[in-house]
Write a protein that holds these residues in place. Structure first.
Motif, PDB file in Angstrom:
ATOM      1  N   THR A  58      19.728  -2.990  -0.080  1.00  0.00           N
ATOM      2  CA  THR A  58      20.055  -2.033   1.072  1.00  0.00           C
ATOM      3  C   THR A  58      19.565  -2.659   2.516  1.00  0.00           C
ATOM      4  OG1 THR A  58      17.866  -0.636   0.667  1.00  0.00           O
ATOM      5  CG2 THR A  58      20.263  -0.187  -0.307  1.00  0.00           C
ATOM      6  N   GLU A  59      18.370  -3.434   2.347  1.00  0.00           N
ATOM      7  CA  GLU A  59      17.340  -3.728   3.672  1.00  0.00           C
ATOM      8  C   GLU A  59      18.397  -4.352   4.539  1.00  0.00           C
ATOM      9  OE1 GLU A  59      14.396  -6.930   3.034  1.00  0.00           O
ATOM     10  OE2 GLU A  59      13.175  -5.078   3.078  1.00  0.00           O
ATOM     11  N   PRO A  60      18.450  -3.948   5.801  1.00  0.00           N
ATOM     12  CA  PRO A  60      19.476  -4.695   6.846  1.00  0.00           C
ATOM     13  C   PRO A  60      18.848  -6.346   6.939  1.00  0.00           C
ATOM     14  CG  PRO A  60      18.490  -2.579   7.711  1.00  0.00           C
ATOM     15  CD  PRO A  60      17.770  -2.850   6.355  1.00  0.00           C
ATOM     16  N   ARG A  61      19.871  -6.888   7.074  1.00  0.00           N
ATOM     17  CA  ARG A  61      19.795  -8.530   6.985  1.00  0.00           C
ATOM     18  C   ARG A  61      19.502  -8.965   8.490  1.00  0.00           C
ATOM     19  NH1 ARG A  61      19.630  -7.376   2.117  1.00  0.00           N
ATOM     20  NH2 ARG A  61      20.938  -8.010   0.897  1.00  0.00           N
ATOM     21  N   ALA A  62      18.644  -9.619   8.725  1.00  0.00           N
ATOM     22  CA  ALA A  62      18.255 -10.255  10.150  1.00  0.00           C
ATOM     23  C   ALA A  62      19.413 -10.983  10.708  1.00  0.00           C
ATOM     24  CB  ALA A  62      16.907 -10.861  10.078  1.00  0.00           C
ATOM     25  N   ASP A  63      19.486 -11.103  12.252  1.00  0.00           N
ATOM     26  CA  ASP A  63      20.207 -12.054  12.578  1.00  0.00           C
ATOM     27  C   ASP A  63      20.126 -13.574  12.112  1.00  0.00           C
ATOM     28  OD1 ASP A  63      21.068  -9.820  13.912  1.00  0.00           O
ATOM     29  OD2 ASP A  63      20.536 -10.621  15.915  1.00  0.00           O
ATOM     30  N   VAL A  64      20.984 -14.119  12.183  1.00  0.00           N
ATOM     31  CA  VAL A  64      20.951 -15.709  11.629  1.00  0.00           C
ATOM     32  C   VAL A  64      21.491 -16.527  12.620  1.00  0.00           C
ATOM     33  CG1 VAL A  64      21.495 -17.488  10.072  1.00  0.00           C
ATOM     34  CG2 VAL A  64      20.962 -15.083   9.407  1.00  0.00           C
ATOM     35  N   ALA A  65      20.659 -17.347  13.234  1.00  0.00           N
ATOM     36  CA  ALA A  65      21.249 -18.461  14.496  1.00  0.00           C
ATOM     37  C   ALA A  65      22.079 -17.260  15.541  1.00  0.00           C
ATOM     38  CB  ALA A  65      22.171 -19.333  13.670  1.00  0.00           C
ATOM     39  N   GLY A  66      21.497 -16.345  15.562  1.00  0.00           N
ATOM     40  CA  GLY A  66      21.868 -15.569  16.775  1.00  0.00           C
ATOM     41  C   GLY A  66      23.156 -14.569  16.292  1.00  0.00           C
ATOM     42  N   LEU A  67      23.493 -14.653  15.079  1.00  0.00           N
ATOM     43  CA  LEU A  67      24.720 -13.921  14.815  1.00  0.00           C
ATOM     44  C   LEU A  67      24.048 -12.752  13.977  1.00  0.00           C
ATOM     45  CD1 LEU A  67      26.797 -16.993  12.770  1.00  0.00           C
ATOM     46  CD2 LEU A  67      26.929 -16.032  15.418  1.00  0.00           C
TER      47      LEU A  67
END
Length: 338
Positions: A58-67
């Motif tokens: 459930t944890e929100p995923r962090a942005d990856v390479a600005g996405l």
């Protein structure tokens, strides 16, 4: 006994009170399939999932390479090779590659994935200097001309180092960081996000009778181990994408098993990247012997994956995929998505 937990993912706008949001994104679940090796799977309420597993689901995923991982992202494939299975030789010069990258961005690509070594079945290894000569000038040209994140598709630290110097933002390794022991430490030192993919064997041998005890759980265990290894190297889980490696040492049945239950990989606590575009099984099942005729089948599989919460789809046919995603999101939500 090890238990695995696959959320039964839904996107219906009407959700029950006990439902939880998947990975901070657009889908939800209230039930989970509990799986064990050799045992009968059973469906349990989400509330009965162990706390650590439920947190990763459930944890929100962090942005990856600005996405942003809160919406589906489209990775456009840019092969600067003479021998890739679908478009080899079409973009293997900097001016051709830049023109194609510009077209993909205009069509809706969120990130461009540049590769200088074909990983089609039977492909031979490419020397580091050759791979650098193919990719670094293209990455530099894209970085100077387009405001788009760039991924380098490579198994080799030397290639990644040159790509990052030219402007690459992410390292995408089809060998799961098992080919070159210097690659993961390089990414950790540079603070780079990475994509770790599963493959059985190497491109020259991977389609020679691939076998698994349980393809879904074997691939999951591999990725779980590789994520742990990357974390130990200094790459946090928040900067790791996972890819089950469709078509890399898998039969048609293996591919379909993974696609039908791809939601299991959310339990790794990382965004999922899926690369199925124009692959052979799509041609086989979709009656499209020529790779250029597999756009419709590729889009169909991409939409099925996004419905299971997959955050990034890696595609050749950017316009078709982005258009289909826009319509899928509007139809599911009953409104136009900003």
């Amino acid at each position: 006994m090890t238990h695995y937990y696959r959320p039964l993912i839904q996107t219906d706008p009407c959700r029950p009170a006990d439902a939880v949001t998947l990975a901070g994104g657009w889908a939800w679940f209230s039930q989970v399939e509990q799986i064990t090796r050799g045992g009968e799977a059973q469906v349990i309420p989400a509330a009965e999932v162990p706390a650590q597993v439920l947190s990763r689901l459930t944890e929100p995923r962090a942005d990856v390479a600005g996405l942003q991982m809160t919406r589906p992202q489209v990775m456009g494939i840019l092969n600067v090779t003479p021998d890739s299975f679908s478009d080899g030789g079409a973009h293997d010069a900097p001016d051709l590659a830049l023109a194609h990258a510009r077209d993909m961005v205009l069509a809706g690509a969120d990130i461009i994935d540049v590769g200088g070594e074909s990983t089609r079945p039977g492909a031979a290894e490419v020397a580091v200097d050759v791979e650098i000569a193919r990719t670094a000038p293209v990455i530099a040209a894209i970085r100077a001309a387009l405001p788009v994140p760039i991924s380098i598709d490579t198994r080799k630290a030397g290639v990644a180092r040159a790509a990052v110097a030219a402007g690459a933002d992410l390292v995408n390794d089809v060998a799961g960081f098992t080919f070159d022991p210097d690659l993961a430490p390089l990414c950790a030192k540079q603070g780079l996000p990475v994509c770790v993919m599963h493959a059985q064997g190497d491109p020259q041998t991977m389609q020679m009778d691939p076998r698994y005890d349980d393809v879904l759980l074997d691939v999951y265990d591999f990725l779980e181990a590789r994520v742990a290894a990357l974390e130990a190297t200094g790459i946090p889980r928040s900067r790791i994408l996972t890819d089950p490696g469709i078509g890399f040492g898998k039969s048609v049945d293996h591919n379909l098993t993974l696609l039908a239950r791809i939601g299991l990989f959310h339990a790794l606590g990382c965004p999922i990247l899926l690369g199925v575009s124009r692959k052979k099984f799509i041609g086989t099942l979709g009656n499209a012997p020529e790779p250029r005729d597999r756009a419709a089948g590729s889009v169909a599989v991409a939409l099925a994956a996004v419905a299971q919460g997959v955050q990034v789809v890696r595609v050749h046919d950017v316009f078709e995929t982005r258009s289909a995603l826009s319509l899928w999101q509007a139809a599911v939500r009953g409104q136009v998505t900003p």
